[in-house]
Write a protein that holds these residues in place. Structure first.
Motif, mmCIF file in Angstrom:
data_model
loop_
_atom_site.group_PDB
_atom_site.id
_atom_site.type_symbol
_atom_site.label_atom_id
_atom_site.label_comp_id
_atom_site.label_asym_id
_atom_site.label_seq_id
_atom_site.Cartn_x
_atom_site.Cartn_y
_atom_site.Cartn_z
ATOM 1 N N ILE A 27 0.840 -1.196 0.000
ATOM 2 C CA ILE A 27 0.000 0.000 0.000
ATOM 3 C C ILE A 27 0.878 1.249 0.000
ATOM 4 N N ASN A 28 1.934 1.247 0.807
ATOM 5 C CA ASN A 28 2.846 2.395 0.864
ATOM 6 C C ASN A 28 3.566 2.613 -0.462
ATOM 7 N N ILE A 29 3.995 1.528 -1.110
ATOM 8 C CA ILE A 29 4.668 1.640 -2.407
ATOM 9 C C ILE A 29 3.712 2.237 -3.432
ATOM 10 N N THR A 30 2.469 1.769 -3.438
ATOM 11 C CA THR A 30 1.472 2.288 -4.379
ATOM 12 C C THR A 30 1.198 3.765 -4.118
ATOM 13 N N ASN A 31 1.063 4.131 -2.845
ATOM 14 C CA ASN A 31 0.869 5.543 -2.501
ATOM 15 C C ASN A 31 2.044 6.393 -2.972
ATOM 16 N N GLN A 32 3.254 5.899 -2.753
ATOM 17 C CA GLN A 32 4.434 6.645 -3.169
ATOM 18 C C GLN A 32 4.448 6.811 -4.685
ATOM 19 N N GLY A 33 4.106 5.765 -5.402
ATOM 20 C CA GLY A 33 4.046 5.852 -6.865
ATOM 21 C C GLY A 33 3.025 6.871 -7.336
ATOM 22 N N MET A 34 1.868 6.898 -6.676
ATOM 23 C CA MET A 34 0.839 7.869 -7.034
ATOM 24 C C MET A 34 1.328 9.296 -6.787
ATOM 25 N N MET A 35 2.015 9.499 -5.677
ATOM 26 C CA MET A 35 2.550 10.833 -5.377
ATOM 27 C C MET A 35 3.578 11.248 -6.413
ATOM 28 N N GLU A 36 4.441 10.314 -6.816
ATOM 29 C CA GLU A 36 5.461 10.635 -7.816
ATOM 30 C C GLU A 36 4.824 10.983 -9.156
ATOM 31 N N LEU A 37 3.780 10.263 -9.545
ATOM 32 C CA LEU A 37 3.110 10.582 -10.804
ATOM 33 C C LEU A 37 2.477 11.967 -10.739
ATOM 34 N N SER A 38 1.940 12.294 -9.594
ATOM 35 C CA SER A 38 1.361 13.624 -9.402
ATOM 36 C C SER A 38 2.438 14.709 -9.509
ATOM 37 N N LEU A 39 3.584 14.440 -8.912
ATOM 38 C CA LEU A 39 4.678 15.414 -8.950
ATOM 39 C C LEU A 39 5.300 15.548 -10.332
ATOM 40 N N LEU A 40 5.122 14.539 -11.162
ATOM 41 C CA LEU A 40 5.701 14.562 -12.507
ATOM 42 C C LEU A 40 5.314 15.820 -13.273
ATOM 43 N N GLN A 41 4.129 16.288 -13.047
ATOM 44 C CA GLN A 41 3.681 17.484 -13.757
ATOM 45 C C GLN A 41 4.525 18.701 -13.396
ATOM 46 N N ARG A 42 5.185 18.646 -12.233
ATOM 47 C CA ARG A 42 5.985 19.791 -11.781
ATOM 48 C C ARG A 42 7.480 19.518 -11.806
ATOM 49 N N LEU A 43 7.874 18.285 -12.065
ATOM 50 C CA LEU A 43 9.296 17.938 -12.034
ATOM 51 C C LEU A 43 9.821 17.666 -13.432
ATOM 52 N N ASN A 44 11.120 17.602 -13.550
ATOM 53 C CA ASN A 44 11.708 17.267 -14.849
ATOM 54 C C ASN A 44 11.687 15.760 -15.056
ATOM 55 N N ALA A 45 11.865 15.329 -16.279
ATOM 56 C CA ALA A 45 11.784 13.913 -16.636
ATOM 57 C C ALA A 45 12.887 13.087 -15.974
ATOM 58 N N LEU A 46 14.077 13.639 -15.786
ATOM 59 C CA LEU A 46 15.169 12.879 -15.170
ATOM 60 C C LEU A 46 14.851 12.530 -13.719
ATOM 61 N N GLY A 47 14.314 13.474 -12.984
ATOM 62 C CA GLY A 47 13.927 13.225 -11.599
ATOM 63 C C GLY A 47 12.837 12.178 -11.517
ATOM 64 N N TYR A 48 11.902 12.235 -12.435
ATOM 65 C CA TYR A 48 10.814 11.257 -12.501
ATOM 66 C C TYR A 48 11.356 9.861 -12.750
ATOM 67 N N GLU A 49 12.225 9.711 -13.737
ATOM 68 C CA GLU A 49 12.779 8.396 -14.067
ATOM 69 C C GLU A 49 13.528 7.804 -12.873
ATOM 70 N N LYS A 50 14.314 8.615 -12.184
ATOM 71 C CA LYS A 50 15.059 8.140 -11.021
ATOM 72 C C LYS A 50 14.099 7.678 -9.924
ATOM 73 N N SER A 51 13.080 8.454 -9.665
ATOM 74 C CA SER A 51 12.101 8.095 -8.640
ATOM 75 C C SER A 51 11.368 6.809 -9.002
ATOM 76 N N MET A 52 10.970 6.677 -10.260
ATOM 77 C CA MET A 52 10.247 5.475 -10.680
ATOM 78 C C MET A 52 11.157 4.247 -10.602
ATOM 79 N N ASP A 53 12.431 4.397 -10.911
ATOM 80 C CA ASP A 53 13.381 3.283 -10.775
ATOM 81 C C ASP A 53 13.495 2.855 -9.315
ATOM 82 N N GLU A 54 13.548 3.829 -8.408
ATOM 83 C CA GLU A 54 13.629 3.510 -6.983
ATOM 84 C C GLU A 54 12.375 2.782 -6.513
ATOM 85 N N ILE A 55 11.219 3.243 -6.968
ATOM 86 C CA ILE A 55 9.962 2.597 -6.584
ATOM 87 C C ILE A 55 9.895 1.188 -7.165
#
Length: 80
Positions: A27-55
């Motif tokens: 549940i926590n992993i899914t929540n974190q993924g949802m938050m990262e997708l939400s932040l994607l609209q405000r972050l650059n693509a490199l930060g997004y890719e790194k976060s998604m790899d970590e998740i």
């Protein structure tokens, strides 16, 4: 944001996981993924890719530790 991420880290998937009363880590992993997708609209693509790899690594570790089969996992994330 790809269709796989949108499908996996969605409110619909989270609701299904919560209804199955699965491990709180999932549940926590899914929540974190949802938050990262939400932040994607405000972050650059490199930060997004790194976060998604970590998740993704967190999720793989969880699946291995819980000895969850691929078929079982795929069944959890199917959308109606």
């Amino acid at each position: 944001m790809g269709p796989v991420e949108e499908r996996l880290f969605s409110p619909n998937t989270l609701t299904k996981i919560e209804k199955l009363n699965n491990h709180s880590t999932l549940i926590n992993i899914t929540n974190q993924g949802m938050m990262e997708l939400s932040l994607l609209q405000r972050l650059n693509a490199l930060g997004y890719e790194k976060s998604m790899d970590e998740i993704e690594n967190l999720l793989k570790t969880f699946i291995k530790e819980q000895k969850i089969s691929e078929g079982e996992w795929r069944n959890w994330i199917k959308l109606d």
